[in-house]
Design a protein around this motif. Structure first.
Motif, PDB file in Angstrom:
ATOM      1  N   ARG A  90      -2.860  -1.794  -6.880  1.00  0.00           N
ATOM      2  CA  ARG A  90      -4.168  -1.135  -6.895  1.00  0.00           C
ATOM      3  C   ARG A  90      -4.838  -1.323  -8.260  1.00  0.00           C
ATOM      4  O   ARG A  90      -6.029  -1.574  -8.357  1.00  0.00           O
ATOM      5  CB  ARG A  90      -3.993   0.350  -6.557  1.00  0.00           C
ATOM      6  CG  ARG A  90      -5.193   0.923  -5.846  1.00  0.00           C
ATOM      7  CD  ARG A  90      -4.983   2.301  -5.259  1.00  0.00           C
ATOM      8  NE  ARG A  90      -4.224   3.196  -6.088  1.00  0.00           N
ATOM      9  CZ  ARG A  90      -3.065   3.717  -5.754  1.00  0.00           C
ATOM     10  NH1 ARG A  90      -2.531   3.402  -4.611  1.00  0.00           N
ATOM     11  NH2 ARG A  90      -2.422   4.538  -6.545  1.00  0.00           N
ATOM     12  N   GLU A  91      -3.996  -1.193  -9.299  1.00  0.00           N
ATOM     13  CA  GLU A  91      -4.514  -1.368 -10.661  1.00  0.00           C
ATOM     14  C   GLU A  91      -5.013  -2.807 -10.856  1.00  0.00           C
ATOM     15  O   GLU A  91      -6.054  -3.039 -11.449  1.00  0.00           O
ATOM     16  CB  GLU A  91      -3.395  -1.050 -11.657  1.00  0.00           C
ATOM     17  CG  GLU A  91      -3.866  -0.873 -13.076  1.00  0.00           C
ATOM     18  CD  GLU A  91      -2.721  -0.480 -13.980  1.00  0.00           C
ATOM     19  OE1 GLU A  91      -2.319   0.684 -13.927  1.00  0.00           O
ATOM     20  OE2 GLU A  91      -2.218  -1.364 -14.705  1.00  0.00           O
ATOM     21  N   SER A 134       0.840  -1.198   0.000  1.00  0.00           N
ATOM     22  CA  SER A 134       0.000   0.000   0.000  1.00  0.00           C
ATOM     23  C   SER A 134       0.873   1.246   0.000  1.00  0.00           C
ATOM     24  O   SER A 134       2.042   1.187   0.391  1.00  0.00           O
ATOM     25  CB  SER A 134      -0.897   0.002   1.244  1.00  0.00           C
ATOM     26  OG  SER A 134      -0.105   0.248   2.380  1.00  0.00           O
ATOM     27  N   PRO A 135       0.315   2.376  -0.425  1.00  0.00           N
ATOM     28  CA  PRO A 135       1.093   3.624  -0.391  1.00  0.00           C
ATOM     29  C   PRO A 135       1.563   3.960   1.032  1.00  0.00           C
ATOM     30  O   PRO A 135       2.634   4.530   1.204  1.00  0.00           O
ATOM     31  CB  PRO A 135       0.118   4.670  -0.911  1.00  0.00           C
ATOM     32  CG  PRO A 135      -0.888   3.913  -1.704  1.00  0.00           C
ATOM     33  CD  PRO A 135      -1.009   2.583  -1.034  1.00  0.00           C
ATOM     34  N   ARG A 167       6.221   2.149  -3.790  1.00  0.00           N
ATOM     35  CA  ARG A 167       5.150   3.028  -4.286  1.00  0.00           C
ATOM     36  C   ARG A 167       4.638   2.522  -5.630  1.00  0.00           C
ATOM     37  O   ARG A 167       3.440   2.469  -5.888  1.00  0.00           O
ATOM     38  CB  ARG A 167       5.708   4.443  -4.489  1.00  0.00           C
ATOM     39  CG  ARG A 167       5.384   5.387  -3.380  1.00  0.00           C
ATOM     40  CD  ARG A 167       6.051   6.722  -3.685  1.00  0.00           C
ATOM     41  NE  ARG A 167       6.498   7.327  -2.473  1.00  0.00           N
ATOM     42  CZ  ARG A 167       5.748   8.151  -1.731  1.00  0.00           C
ATOM     43  NH1 ARG A 167       4.546   8.458  -2.121  1.00  0.00           N
ATOM     44  NH2 ARG A 167       6.213   8.670  -0.620  1.00  0.00           N
ATOM     45  N   GLU A 168       5.604   2.162  -6.497  1.00  0.00           N
ATOM     46  CA  GLU A 168       5.260   1.662  -7.830  1.00  0.00           C
ATOM     47  C   GLU A 168       4.503   0.326  -7.701  1.00  0.00           C
ATOM     48  O   GLU A 168       3.509   0.106  -8.386  1.00  0.00           O
ATOM     49  CB  GLU A 168       6.559   1.488  -8.654  1.00  0.00           C
ATOM     50  CG  GLU A 168       6.365   1.063 -10.093  1.00  0.00           C
ATOM     51  CD  GLU A 168       5.529   2.028 -10.919  1.00  0.00           C
ATOM     52  OE1 GLU A 168       5.312   3.179 -10.502  1.00  0.00           O
ATOM     53  OE2 GLU A 168       5.048   1.599 -11.989  1.00  0.00           O
ATOM     54  N   ARG A 224       1.035   0.941  -6.651  1.00  0.00           N
ATOM     55  CA  ARG A 224       0.219   1.448  -7.767  1.00  0.00           C
ATOM     56  C   ARG A 224      -0.243   0.270  -8.645  1.00  0.00           C
ATOM     57  O   ARG A 224      -1.416   0.191  -9.014  1.00  0.00           O
ATOM     58  CB  ARG A 224       1.040   2.450  -8.604  1.00  0.00           C
ATOM     59  CG  ARG A 224       0.225   3.204  -9.638  1.00  0.00           C
ATOM     60  CD  ARG A 224       1.128   3.990 -10.579  1.00  0.00           C
ATOM     61  NE  ARG A 224       2.040   3.148 -11.346  1.00  0.00           N
ATOM     62  CZ  ARG A 224       1.681   2.399 -12.367  1.00  0.00           C
ATOM     63  NH1 ARG A 224       0.425   2.379 -12.764  1.00  0.00           N
ATOM     64  NH2 ARG A 224       2.565   1.645 -13.001  1.00  0.00           N
ATOM     65  N   ILE A 225       0.691  -0.638  -8.932  1.00  0.00           N
ATOM     66  CA  ILE A 225       0.359  -1.799  -9.772  1.00  0.00           C
ATOM     67  C   ILE A 225      -0.658  -2.700  -9.060  1.00  0.00           C
ATOM     68  O   ILE A 225      -1.606  -3.189  -9.677  1.00  0.00           O
ATOM     69  CB  ILE A 225       1.640  -2.585 -10.146  1.00  0.00           C
ATOM     70  CG1 ILE A 225       2.511  -1.724 -11.067  1.00  0.00           C
ATOM     71  CG2 ILE A 225       1.313  -3.906 -10.816  1.00  0.00           C
ATOM     72  CD1 ILE A 225       3.922  -2.236 -11.256  1.00  0.00           C
TER      73      ILE A 225
END
Lengths: 72, 176
Positions: B170-171, B94-95, B163-164, B167-168
């Motif tokens: 979450r996508e 997670s972020p 972070r990356e 993001r992936i």
């Protein structure tokens, strides 16, 4: 170029096959909640693996489930 | 799934250990400032005459300056406890996790920077007990400092990649 969007026609195929969402979710191995999101088009995408399992369960082709329509 | 269970259990244990370390560090800092005697190494570095003794407030001021990097370490431990708490709660990509990892790195970097400043400041402060003309200012950089800088840099980099990854992840959640 015209902008298109993908519409999921799962409801139509479920009605044709007289199958409930619950049965399909169980056969495909996804949650009913995810199937509901898929039916309402509220997902970013569908994995080939899931699509193949839905096609197998409903005995149809991906083209029977997905349709590209012009964005309003 | 099994790995996530291991992660949660392991993180819960580490969180408790981190909180215990924080308590010990706070007690050590308070004890160091209020009661600890001047370390021999510091006396030697400041070239303090053996029979010279510092007044209570003077010694406390030296200890307080020496404790400053400890406050940065306290911040690092706090972020570590937060991170382990997130992992223990099953939140791995997670972020918030990425943010904590980066803050741990920044905290470690700050701790090294403060250590580099605090050490000479302590020596200078101790040497104030010497007669004028015999005061000392000594700057040093040790291998361990470089190691800590590299570790901090590594954590900041891992934070960015995390972070990356978040993001992936979450996508990916948007796919069925």
């Amino acid at each position: 170029m015209q902008t298109m969007q993908i519409v999921v026609r799962l409801d139509v195929m479920l009605a044709r096959r007289k199958m409930t969402s619950r049965d399909l979710a169980r056969q495909v191995g996804i949650t009913e909640q995810n199937l509901s999101l898929l039916k309402s088009g509220k997902v970013k995408g569908i994995r080939f693996e899931t699509l193949a399992r839905i096609c197998a369960a409903l005995d149809c082709q991906p083209g029977d489930l997905l349709e590209a329509v012009a964005k309003p | 799934m099994e790995e996530l269970r291991h992660l949660r259990r392991w993180a819960a244990v580490l969180r408790v250990l981190t909180i215990v370390a924080m308590v010990i560090l706070v007690l050590a800092l308070v004890y160091g400032i209020l009661f600890a005697v001047l370390p021999d190494g510091l006396r030697r570095a400041a070239r303090l005459v053996p029979e010279t003794s510092l007044s209570g407030p003077h010694r406390a001021a030296v200890a307080l300056v020496g404790a400053v990097p400890g406050f940065a370490m306290l911040y690092v431990l706090g972020r570590m406890a937060d991170l382990f708490g997130l992992y223990a709660g099953g939140e791995a990509l997670s972020p918030a996790c990425a943010r904590n990892i980066q803050r741990i790195g920044v905290g470690l970097l700050a701790a090294v920077a403060l250590e580099l400043v605090a050490r000479p400041a302590q020596i200078a402060l101790v040497s104030l007990a010497n007669p004028p003309g015999q005061r000392v200012l000594s700057i040093s950089f040790e291998g361990a400092d470089l190691g800590q800088i590299l570790a901090a840099g590594l954590l900041i980099t891992i934070g960015w990649t995390q972070r990356e990854a978040a993001r992936i992840a979450r996508e990916n959640e948007g796919f069925v």
